[in-house]
Scaffold this motif. Structure first.
Motif, PDB file in Angstrom:
ATOM      1  N   THR A  97       0.825  -1.211   0.000  1.00 31.89           N
ATOM      2  CA  THR A  97       0.000   0.000   0.000  1.00 31.89           C
ATOM      3  C   THR A  97       0.858   1.259   0.000  1.00 31.89           C
ATOM      4  O   THR A  97       0.522   2.256  -0.661  1.00 31.89           O
TER       5      THR A  97
ATOM      6  N   ASP B  16      -6.544   4.818   0.022  1.00 30.25           N
ATOM      7  CA  ASP B  16      -5.385   3.936   0.178  1.00 30.25           C
ATOM      8  C   ASP B  16      -4.632   4.263   1.468  1.00 30.25           C
ATOM      9  O   ASP B  16      -4.160   3.355   2.166  1.00 30.25           O
TER      10      ASP B  16
ATOM     11  N   ASP C  33     -11.898  -3.508  -2.771  1.00 27.37           N
ATOM     12  CA  ASP C  33     -11.099  -2.405  -3.302  1.00 27.37           C
ATOM     13  C   ASP C  33     -11.280  -2.220  -4.805  1.00 27.37           C
ATOM     14  O   ASP C  33     -11.032  -1.127  -5.320  1.00 27.37           O
TER      15      ASP C  33
END
Length: 320
Positions: free
Chosen positions: A31, A55, A178
């Motif tokens: 990430t 994020d 996501d």
């Protein structure tokens, strides 16, 4: 890590916990890289900015999980006689509130942009002497980075029930969803490209609404556990089946006429208060100890078990 407080983890759970820790560190690294990459192409798209912030927020559950592990491994003490298992629930609550607050702020900004009819613009860049629309790079980046969450989301979803860890489950659920953020951001960028300026704001609102929903669900689940709701399954879909199993185990005892219990989730482990109506007024401590041992051996999550003889079951003592 072989124990949580004074609870020794079975071999399968030890392996699952080690795997979960590795996946969480991998997720943080992955990430962090995606955040840095998106920063180079975020441009003027509100949808891209919202996805970028999402994020950043997605790092909170992993940090909460790893931080809580430092505390819940400690044994109970005079100051904390039940151990520090609630720290996992506190981490869950912090993650939920952060998502709810930031998601709400992003939603307000998205609505304000639509009301003001803001027309976002995406510029161009020179690549090998050619002028290229920056939006193509945005789309390419978002299409690639969505691959990771699909794999580590499913991996964590398999581990969460083994560890009965709601922070890990929430993290997995967010990762598996996501792809909706990615699709929405791509739609927003394409909307700017074809001149539909409002599509970018609508995509940003969709993404922020998803963040708010994640925040609400996690905050609600964390608060309900912290105020001692009846123990639930890891997905909070139903009461935990161990409740009915414990009642059946107690009522199999020849000296028990009726049984009910209160079971709360301390964060991965359970605290059980079992109420039994004995067949006779006289009851030996040996029978109570034997019944307590039988319940403790039913599942590794039985952190604290108390058996209380009563004349009649209290109304809050459930049987399923």
């Amino acid at each position: 890590m072989k124990s949580l407080g004074r609870t020794d983890l079975p071999t399968r759970q030890q392996a699952a916990l080690r795997s979960a820790i590795r996946w969480e560190w991998f997720t943080i690294g992955y990430t962090t890289c995606t955040i840095a990459i998106i920063a180079f192409v975020v441009g003027g798209s509100q949808a891209m900015k919202t996805a970028w912030i999402e994020d950043m927020l997605s790092l909170i559950p992993q940090i909460a999980f790893l931080t809580a592990l430092l505390f819940i491994r400690r044994h109970p003490s005079a100051s904390f006689p039940f151990g520090l298992h609630r720290v996992m629930g506190v981490g869950h609550l912090v993650a939920g509130v952060a998502l709810l607050a930031v998601g709400g702020n992003l939603a307000v900004q998205s609505i304000a942009g639509l009301v003001r009819a803001e027309h976002p613009a995406i510029g161009t860049v020179r690549v090998f002497g050619q002028t290229v629309w920056l939006g193509w790079f945005m789309i390419a980046v978002m299409s690639v980075i969505v691959i990771g969450p699909f794999f580590y989301g499913n991996a964590k979803a398999r581990l969460a029930p083994l560890l009965h860890n709601k922070v890990l489950y929430a993290d997995a659920d967010m990762a598996r969803a996501d792809w909706t953020t990615t699709v929405a951001s791509i739609v927003g960028v394409l909307g700017i490209g074809v001149g539909w300026w409002w599509l970018d704001g609508a995509a940003a609102l969709f993404i922020s609404a998803g963040i708010v929903w994640d925040g609400y669900r996690n905050t609600r689940a964390a608060v309900r556990d912290l105020i001692d709701q009846r123990a639930q399954t890891v997905d909070d879909a139903q009461p935990h089946p161990l409740i009915a199993q414990i009642v059946r185990e107690l009522e199999r005892q020849s000296w028990v006429r009726e049984a009910g219990l209160r079971m709360r989730d301390m964060g991965q482990v359970f605290h059980v208060e079992a109420f039994v109506v004995p067949e006779h007024d006289r009851l030996s401590t040996a029978k109570l100890d034997a019944a307590r041992g039988a319940i403790t051996e039913m599942d590794w999550k039985m952190q604290d078990v108390s058996i209380i003889p009563v004349a009649s079951l209290p109304p809050e003592a459930v049987r399923s």
